[in-house]
Structures are given as C-alpha cells and as structure tokens.
Design a protein around this motif. Sequence first.
Motif, PDB file in Angstrom:
ATOM      1  N   TRP A  18       0.818  -1.212   0.000  1.00 40.22           N
ATOM      2  CA  TRP A  18       0.000   0.000   0.000  1.00 40.22           C
ATOM      3  C   TRP A  18       0.848   1.257   0.000  1.00 40.22           C
ATOM      4  CZ3 TRP A  18      -4.669  -0.836  -1.396  1.00 40.22           C
ATOM      5  CH2 TRP A  18      -5.273  -2.070  -1.148  1.00 40.22           C
ATOM      6  N   VAL A  19       2.099   1.158   0.303  1.00 39.74           N
ATOM      7  CA  VAL A  19       2.986   2.318   0.194  1.00 39.74           C
ATOM      8  C   VAL A  19       3.318   2.592  -1.274  1.00 39.74           C
ATOM      9  CG1 VAL A  19       5.233   3.247   0.882  1.00 39.74           C
ATOM     10  CG2 VAL A  19       3.936   1.794   2.460  1.00 39.74           C
ATOM     11  N   ALA A  20       3.302   1.546  -2.116  1.00 37.64           N
ATOM     12  CA  ALA A  20       3.688   1.679  -3.518  1.00 37.64           C
ATOM     13  C   ALA A  20       2.551   2.204  -4.390  1.00 37.64           C
ATOM     14  CB  ALA A  20       4.164   0.333  -4.059  1.00 37.64           C
ATOM     15  N   TYR A  21       1.299   1.946  -3.971  1.00 33.99           N
ATOM     16  CA  TYR A  21       0.184   2.349  -4.818  1.00 33.99           C
ATOM     17  C   TYR A  21       0.081   3.871  -5.033  1.00 33.99           C
ATOM     18  CZ  TYR A  21      -1.451  -2.458  -4.702  1.00 33.99           C
ATOM     19  OH  TYR A  21      -1.543  -3.822  -4.840  1.00 33.99           O
ATOM     20  N   PRO A  22       0.331   4.705  -4.010  1.00 29.16           N
ATOM     21  CA  PRO A  22       0.326   6.152  -4.292  1.00 29.16           C
ATOM     22  C   PRO A  22       1.354   6.561  -5.347  1.00 29.16           C
ATOM     23  CG  PRO A  22       0.163   5.763  -1.953  1.00 29.16           C
ATOM     24  CD  PRO A  22       0.452   4.429  -2.572  1.00 29.16           C
ATOM     25  N   ILE A  23       2.509   5.855  -5.328  1.00 23.43           N
ATOM     26  CA  ILE A  23       3.516   6.175  -6.351  1.00 23.43           C
ATOM     27  C   ILE A  23       3.006   5.776  -7.731  1.00 23.43           C
ATOM     28  CG2 ILE A  23       5.871   5.711  -7.116  1.00 23.43           C
ATOM     29  CD1 ILE A  23       6.655   5.313  -4.225  1.00 23.43           C
TER      30      ILE A  23
END
Length: 432
Positions: A56-61
Amino acid sequence: MTPSDTRHEQRTGATHRPSRPTPPPWLIDALLGFAVFDVVAFAIAADVGGTRADPWVAYPIALVLGLLVLGRRRFPVAVLVATALVICAYYTLDLPAIGLALPVSVALYSAAAAGRLRWAVGVAAALVVASTYFRLAEGDDVRYVVGYELATTVALMAAAIALGHGSFARRQRDEQRRHADALREQTHALEAADRVAREREAVARDLHDVVGHHLAVVALHASVAREALDDVGRTGSEAHETAVTTARDELDLVRTSAASALADLRATVRSLRGAPGAVADQARLDRLDDLARTARGAGLDVALDVDLPDDAADGSAAGATVYRVVQEGLTNVLRHAGASAAVVRVTLDPARDTLVVEVRDDGAGASGGTSSEGFGLRGLRERVAVLGGTVTTDSPDGGGFRLRARVPLALGASGNANGTVARGRAVDGGSA
C-alpha cells in the motif's frame, strides 16, 4: 453513384468514407494515465520479486506515475524527467519490482512525438545504465540481467521512442504538405490574376482596334454629311441637288462603316466566348485592302505596297499583328494628322524572318499630336512585344509622321521567304 463513378474511384483509389469523430485529447491522456497506473499497480500486487514490503505504500507512487501522463502534451520533457525520477525514488524504497520500460514508455513516446528525440534517448539510456549498474552491484544474476531483462527493457524503450518519432515525422510531413498546398494555392491565385489582367489588356486592345478605326471613319463621313446638309438651304437648285447627293453618299458610307464595325465587334465577342478563329479570320494580311479602301472612303489618299510570299496571309499571329499595326496607323492619320495622303508598306526581311510594316503620312508630324502615347500606340506596342517585335515612331525629314514595326514570323513561317513573291500595289487611290 453511377457505375462510371465507381470505376473512376477504383482507378484513382478515391473513396467517399464518412469521417469518424476522434476522441478529445484529454480523454486519450486520461486513458493512458489509467493504463500506466493499472500496469504498475498490477506489478505491485504480483510482487514478482517477493520483497514482502507493504504494497500500500507503492500504490500512491503508481497513482503519481499515472497522473504525470496528463501533462505529457504541454510539458513532454518535464513529464519524462519527473517520471524517471519517480521510478528511481521508487526503487530506493525497496518496494515490489515494477519493471523499467513499462512505467516510462508513455513518457518516452510523448517526448519523441513532441520532437524531443535527444531527451527521450538520453533519459532512456540513463535509466538503463543506472538500473543495470545497481542491480549488478546488488548481486543479481548477470546472465539474467544482461542477457534477458536488459534486452527486453531496451527493446520496449526503443519501440516507444520509435513510435513517437514516427508520429512526429508524420506531423512534420503533413505540415510541410499543408504549407506546400497553401503556396500552390497562392501561386494559382496569382497566376489566375495575371491571366485575368492579360486577358483584360487583350480585350482592351481588340476593342480599341476594332471600334476605334471604324468610329474614326464614321466621324469623318458624318462631318462631311453635316456640312453638305448645311449647304442645302444656302445654295441654288443645282448646288442643292449636289449637296443632297453628297450627304446621301456620306450617310451610306457611315452605314457601311457602322456595319463593318458591328461585324468586327461580333467577331471579337465570339473570340472572347471561345471561338478564337473569329479574330484570326478578321485580322489577316489579305484584308489590308479593306483597311485602305475604308480610309480612302474617308478622303485619305492611301498607297498600299505589299511585298510578301504567296502564303503569308495564312491567319498567323504575325499577320494579324501586322494588320493591327496598319489599322492603328491609318486610324491615327485620320484622327490626328490632318494629312491628305498616306503610304503603307509591308515587306519581309528574310535575313531575320521578320515582317516589316510602315505607315507614313504627309500631315503635321509629331507636333500634330500623333506621337502621343495614347491607348492605341500603347496597346500596339504590347501586342507587337508579345511576338518579340518592336514599334518605333518618328517624324522624317520630309515631313509627316511615320509608324514602323518589326514583327517576327511564327516558327515554321520562315520557309515561306523563298516562295513566289506576290506584289499588291495601290497608288493614288487605286485598288490593291
């Protein structure tokens, strides 16, 4: 559609297909941005490398990479650089692998399509070199990185850049074609305007030549008829009959000249309406006798001396031009010179394949006004200049005024110079 139209379209390849509406640019950019986000998000969810990091940290990127696509048209280079920096920052966070070529392919295509080929190639090369270096430094398998993944990444990036550059080249060709079409249309418009101007000048010359000569003769006959009618009431019975006869004869000549003017005018109009042979038949060397006869009827003693080959009066452009020179010369003599006699000479200069025509009178000379550059002489110079000839005017030492023109023969007419010579001469009012 008729069968002939269908066959014509099959030959020319032209088809009438309805134009399909193209989607707006913002919709295309939104779909591309969603595609980038979807591909990156799918790679994050797959977690091929097995990093076990919080996805879920990667999805904003991934969302940022998709949003950057929305500015690719206005800021192609900025979007490309920003996308490359976001990818580099993504990999520093030890997040699931998302590949290198797919997230940046849209940005590479957009930069190349905008004509920024060097930026696209430079950023792609920098990403490939940096990724390969750090992956090898981290101990990844050299054969896998260099032998498989590097080739795939370079191929995908090169394909995106090639597609973008091809789109840019097509737009450039279309733009050049539009400019060429615009220049062609301007050239056609200028040529059409020039043709219209030349046609108007030709019409003005023809009308002046046809109408001017006959009206000059009509004016002279009308003046004589009026003088005769003025004498009717002031003379005896015998002189009365003579004056009436003179007036009647002059009015008959006016009617004849007016009929000739109308016939020539109709021939000119027929020529302007698409029958060029009408004017060619009207202005011929073998009709010089008619000009001399008309001028004699107006009281001018005309001597006609024509020394030309038998087939010179063939309706050629040179012959028609010589006819117009004689017509304008006699018209000017009747109008301005106050002369009693005129000599018309038409000869052939075989050395230069040129017709030489001269009209000389015994009038007042240049001081009488015949040398002024009116519409007649101006049009005459233009007419002769079309064939490469010259027109000169002067006042000889013996008095009077002289109009002289040299008219080159048309191609193929020079061979007539060695033919039988026919001389037509009319002196002191005789017939030619």
